[in-house]
Write a protein that holds these residues in place. Structure first.
Motif, PDB file in Angstrom:
ATOM      1  N   CYS A  52       0.833  -1.206   0.000  1.00  0.00           N
ATOM      2  CA  CYS A  52       0.000   0.000   0.000  1.00  0.00           C
ATOM      3  C   CYS A  52       0.867   1.256   0.000  1.00  0.00           C
ATOM      4  CB  CYS A  52      -0.916   0.016   1.230  1.00  0.00           C
ATOM      5  SG  CYS A  52      -2.192  -1.252   1.271  1.00  0.00           S
ATOM      6  N   LEU A  53       1.857   1.267   0.873  1.00  0.00           N
ATOM      7  CA  LEU A  53       2.742   2.433   0.960  1.00  0.00           C
ATOM      8  C   LEU A  53       3.513   2.624  -0.340  1.00  0.00           C
ATOM      9  CD1 LEU A  53       4.160   1.896   4.573  1.00  0.00           C
ATOM     10  CD2 LEU A  53       2.369   3.495   3.866  1.00  0.00           C
ATOM     11  N   ALA A  54       3.962   1.532  -0.931  1.00  0.00           N
ATOM     12  CA  ALA A  54       4.707   1.626  -2.195  1.00  0.00           C
ATOM     13  C   ALA A  54       3.827   2.185  -3.303  1.00  0.00           C
ATOM     14  CB  ALA A  54       5.247   0.251  -2.587  1.00  0.00           C
ATOM     15  N   LEU A  55       2.570   1.753  -3.351  1.00  0.00           N
ATOM     16  CA  LEU A  55       1.664   2.285  -4.363  1.00  0.00           C
ATOM     17  C   LEU A  55       1.435   3.774  -4.133  1.00  0.00           C
ATOM     18  CD1 LEU A  55      -0.303   2.079  -6.711  1.00  0.00           C
ATOM     19  CD2 LEU A  55      -2.043   1.286  -5.098  1.00  0.00           C
ATOM     20  N   GLY A  56       1.232   4.168  -2.894  1.00  0.00           N
ATOM     21  CA  GLY A  56       1.035   5.582  -2.607  1.00  0.00           C
ATOM     22  C   GLY A  56       2.220   6.421  -3.035  1.00  0.00           C
ATOM     23  N   ARG A  57       3.418   5.934  -2.766  1.00  0.00           N
ATOM     24  CA  ARG A  57       4.621   6.679  -3.162  1.00  0.00           C
ATOM     25  C   ARG A  57       4.727   6.767  -4.680  1.00  0.00           C
ATOM     26  NH1 ARG A  57       7.462   2.946   1.223  1.00  0.00           N
ATOM     27  NH2 ARG A  57       7.084   4.232   3.082  1.00  0.00           N
ATOM     28  N   ALA A  58       4.365   5.663  -5.363  1.00  0.00           N
ATOM     29  CA  ALA A  58       4.413   5.668  -6.822  1.00  0.00           C
ATOM     30  C   ALA A  58       3.403   6.660  -7.386  1.00  0.00           C
ATOM     31  CB  ALA A  58       4.140   4.268  -7.359  1.00  0.00           C
ATOM     32  N   LEU A  59       2.208   6.713  -6.804  1.00  0.00           N
ATOM     33  CA  LEU A  59       1.209   7.677  -7.262  1.00  0.00           C
ATOM     34  C   LEU A  59       1.692   9.101  -7.028  1.00  0.00           C
ATOM     35  CD1 LEU A  59      -2.122   6.046  -6.031  1.00  0.00           C
ATOM     36  CD2 LEU A  59      -1.356   6.291  -8.398  1.00  0.00           C
ATOM     37  N   ALA A  60       2.285   9.353  -5.870  1.00  0.00           N
ATOM     38  CA  ALA A  60       2.788  10.692  -5.587  1.00  0.00           C
ATOM     39  C   ALA A  60       3.866  11.093  -6.574  1.00  0.00           C
ATOM     40  CB  ALA A  60       3.324  10.759  -4.155  1.00  0.00           C
ATOM     41  N   SER A  61       4.754  10.156  -6.908  1.00  0.00           N
ATOM     42  CA  SER A  61       5.808  10.438  -7.882  1.00  0.00           C
ATOM     43  C   SER A  61       5.219  10.732  -9.254  1.00  0.00           C
ATOM     44  CB  SER A  61       6.765   9.244  -7.955  1.00  0.00           C
ATOM     45  OG  SER A  61       7.774   9.467  -8.920  1.00  0.00           O
ATOM     46  N   GLU A  62       4.210   9.947  -9.637  1.00  0.00           N
ATOM     47  CA  GLU A  62       3.555  10.177 -10.930  1.00  0.00           C
ATOM     48  C   GLU A  62       2.899  11.549 -10.963  1.00  0.00           C
ATOM     49  OE1 GLU A  62      -0.556   8.976 -13.161  1.00  0.00           O
ATOM     50  OE2 GLU A  62       0.267   7.553 -11.727  1.00  0.00           O
ATOM     51  N   LEU A  63       2.155  11.870  -9.908  1.00  0.00           N
ATOM     52  CA  LEU A  63       1.418  13.131  -9.899  1.00  0.00           C
ATOM     53  C   LEU A  63       2.346  14.333  -9.825  1.00  0.00           C
ATOM     54  CD1 LEU A  63      -1.602  12.217  -7.588  1.00  0.00           C
ATOM     55  CD2 LEU A  63      -1.406  12.076 -10.069  1.00  0.00           C
ATOM     56  N   ALA A  64       3.554  14.140  -9.278  1.00  0.00           N
ATOM     57  CA  ALA A  64       4.521  15.231  -9.207  1.00  0.00           C
ATOM     58  C   ALA A  64       4.949  15.687 -10.586  1.00  0.00           C
ATOM     59  CB  ALA A  64       5.735  14.800  -8.391  1.00  0.00           C
ATOM     60  N   SER A  65       4.809  14.799 -11.577  1.00  0.00           N
ATOM     61  CA  SER A  65       5.222  15.155 -12.933  1.00  0.00           C
ATOM     62  C   SER A  65       4.095  15.808 -13.733  1.00  0.00           C
ATOM     63  CB  SER A  65       5.703  13.898 -13.673  1.00  0.00           C
ATOM     64  OG  SER A  65       4.630  12.987 -13.885  1.00  0.00           O
ATOM     65  N   GLU A  66       2.911  15.853 -13.165  1.00  0.00           N
ATOM     66  CA  GLU A  66       1.768  16.424 -13.875  1.00  0.00           C
ATOM     67  C   GLU A  66       1.803  17.955 -13.829  1.00  0.00           C
ATOM     68  OE1 GLU A  66      -0.504  14.773 -15.505  1.00  0.00           O
ATOM     69  OE2 GLU A  66      -0.068  12.719 -14.900  1.00  0.00           O
ATOM     70  N   GLU A  67       1.424  18.572 -14.934  1.00  0.00           N
ATOM     71  CA  GLU A  67       1.358  20.031 -14.963  1.00  0.00           C
ATOM     72  C   GLU A  67       0.058  20.551 -14.357  1.00  0.00           C
ATOM     73  OE1 GLU A  67       2.000  21.495 -18.864  1.00  0.00           O
ATOM     74  OE2 GLU A  67       4.040  20.698 -19.025  1.00  0.00           O
ATOM     75  N   ASP A  68      -1.014  19.785 -14.494  1.00  0.00           N
ATOM     76  CA  ASP A  68      -2.315  20.217 -13.991  1.00  0.00           C
ATOM     77  C   ASP A  68      -2.526  19.737 -12.564  1.00  0.00           C
ATOM     78  OD1 ASP A  68      -2.873  21.307 -16.499  1.00  0.00           O
ATOM     79  OD2 ASP A  68      -3.728  19.414 -17.223  1.00  0.00           O
ATOM     80  N   ALA A  69      -3.398  20.438 -11.859  1.00  0.00           N
ATOM     81  CA  ALA A  69      -3.718  20.075 -10.491  1.00  0.00           C
ATOM     82  C   ALA A  69      -4.454  18.741 -10.464  1.00  0.00           C
ATOM     83  CB  ALA A  69      -4.584  21.161  -9.850  1.00  0.00           C
ATOM     84  N   VAL A  70      -4.085  17.894  -9.516  1.00  0.00           N
ATOM     85  CA  VAL A  70      -4.725  16.589  -9.338  1.00  0.00           C
ATOM     86  C   VAL A  70      -5.073  16.423  -7.863  1.00  0.00           C
ATOM     87  CG1 VAL A  70      -4.531  14.098  -9.622  1.00  0.00           C
ATOM     88  CG2 VAL A  70      -3.374  15.625 -11.239  1.00  0.00           C
ATOM     89  N   GLY A  71      -6.298  15.992  -7.599  1.00  0.00           N
ATOM     90  CA  GLY A  71      -6.729  15.726  -6.235  1.00  0.00           C
ATOM     91  C   GLY A  71      -6.745  14.232  -5.967  1.00  0.00           C
ATOM     92  N   LEU A  72      -6.524  13.869  -4.718  1.00  0.00           N
ATOM     93  CA  LEU A  72      -6.552  12.473  -4.316  1.00  0.00           C
ATOM     94  C   LEU A  72      -7.818  12.219  -3.508  1.00  0.00           C
ATOM     95  CD1 LEU A  72      -5.001   9.761  -4.264  1.00  0.00           C
ATOM     96  CD2 LEU A  72      -3.942  10.521  -2.121  1.00  0.00           C
ATOM     97  N   LEU A  73      -8.623  11.281  -3.959  1.00  0.00           N
ATOM     98  CA  LEU A  73      -9.859  10.891  -3.285  1.00  0.00           C
ATOM     99  C   LEU A  73      -9.656   9.483  -2.725  1.00  0.00           C
ATOM    100  CD1 LEU A  73     -12.877  11.655  -2.778  1.00  0.00           C
ATOM    101  CD2 LEU A  73     -13.398  10.388  -4.858  1.00  0.00           C
TER     102      LEU A  73
END
Length: 257
Positions: free
Chosen positions: A142-163
């Motif tokens: 779970c923690l690894a997936l969360g970190r991977a999602l955070a890394s992915e979203l860090a590369s996004e130019e647009d705002a992304v929310g986590l639900l």
């Protein structure tokens, strides 16, 4: 949107995640399904709508994390589904600009049905991508997936929310789905405190075995959140924490400092 939702709508730049909304997943959130229970679920429904409004004000794209027996998979934002399996054919789409009446998946998992309903409630143009995990996914994964999602979203130019979608213990009363377990009160008190203070360490420390015994649907998604949110400073608010039918429902909203 409520005044509280408007206050949360100030744009945040240069962060990995624009905001986090934590919601429960009872089908009774949907007024058409609530029936006589509408009054008993009014507080949690209002809190969910407020959290969704705040998330939509900060980000037009959401990543929704939930647990489902089908296991780990990504569900694209073109998906649509129905609450028909819970008694009423209320249809939702993960893209609020799309029609929920075409290509409906009758088996769209409950966390994503709730995510689509919450997105539609905002009246905003929102797209939701689903990230589903197995309910028994180990904490480290779970923690690894969360970190991977955070890394992915860090590369996004647009705002992304986590639900983040999931219920607490379903063992708070004798009539609860899992009947009464005296450990449920302490478990959900701890979850509520962690969500109220954005304590990612406390979420990461939740015991998967105990959570399973207490019929907790939100443990794995909350631990994905712990991985995604770790290392950042958050302003957190617990909007609601109740157990009207012996099942704990927590609603929280986090914004990065």
């Amino acid at each position: 949107m409520t005044e509280r939702g408007r206050r949360r709508g100030v744009a945040t730049l240069g962060v990995v995640i624009s905001a986090v909304a934590v919601l429960p997943q009872p089908p009774l959130l949907v007024p058409e399904l609530a029936g006589a229970a509408a009054a008993e679920t009014a507080d949690v429904r209002d809190a969910v709508l407020d959290a969704a409004a705040g998330l939509a004000a900060r980000a037009p794209r959401w990543v929704a994390v939930g647990a489902d027996a089908g296991g780990r998979r990504t569900v694209a934002s073109h998906a649509a589904g129905t609450f028909a399996g819970f008694g009423v054919d209320v249809r939702v789409a993960l893209d609020t600009s799309a029609s929920p009446y075409s290509a409906v998946d009758p088996d769209l998992p409950l966390p994503l049905l709730v995510a689509g309903w919450a997105a539609a409630s905002t009246g905003a143009a929102v797209t939701v991508r689903g990230e589903l995990v197995a309910p028994d996914l180990p904490t480290a994964d779970c923690l690894a997936l969360g970190r991977a999602l955070a890394s992915e979203l860090a590369s996004e130019e647009d705002a992304v929310g986590l639900l983040v979608v999931g219920d607490g213990a379903a063992t708070h009363t004798e009539k609860a789905p899992g009947h009464l377990d005296p450990r449920a009160a302490a478990f959900d008190t701890g979850v509520a405190a962690a969500l109220a203070t954005a304590d990612t360490d406390a979420l990461a420390a939740l015991d998967p075995a105990l959570a399973a015994e207490l019929w907790v649907a939100g443990r794995a998604p909350w631990q994905v959140l712990a991985g995604a949110a770790e290392g950042l400073r958050w302003d957190a608010e617990l909007l609601c924490s109740v157990a009207p039918f012996g099942v704990a429902y927590h609603v929280a909203f986090w914004t990065p400092r």
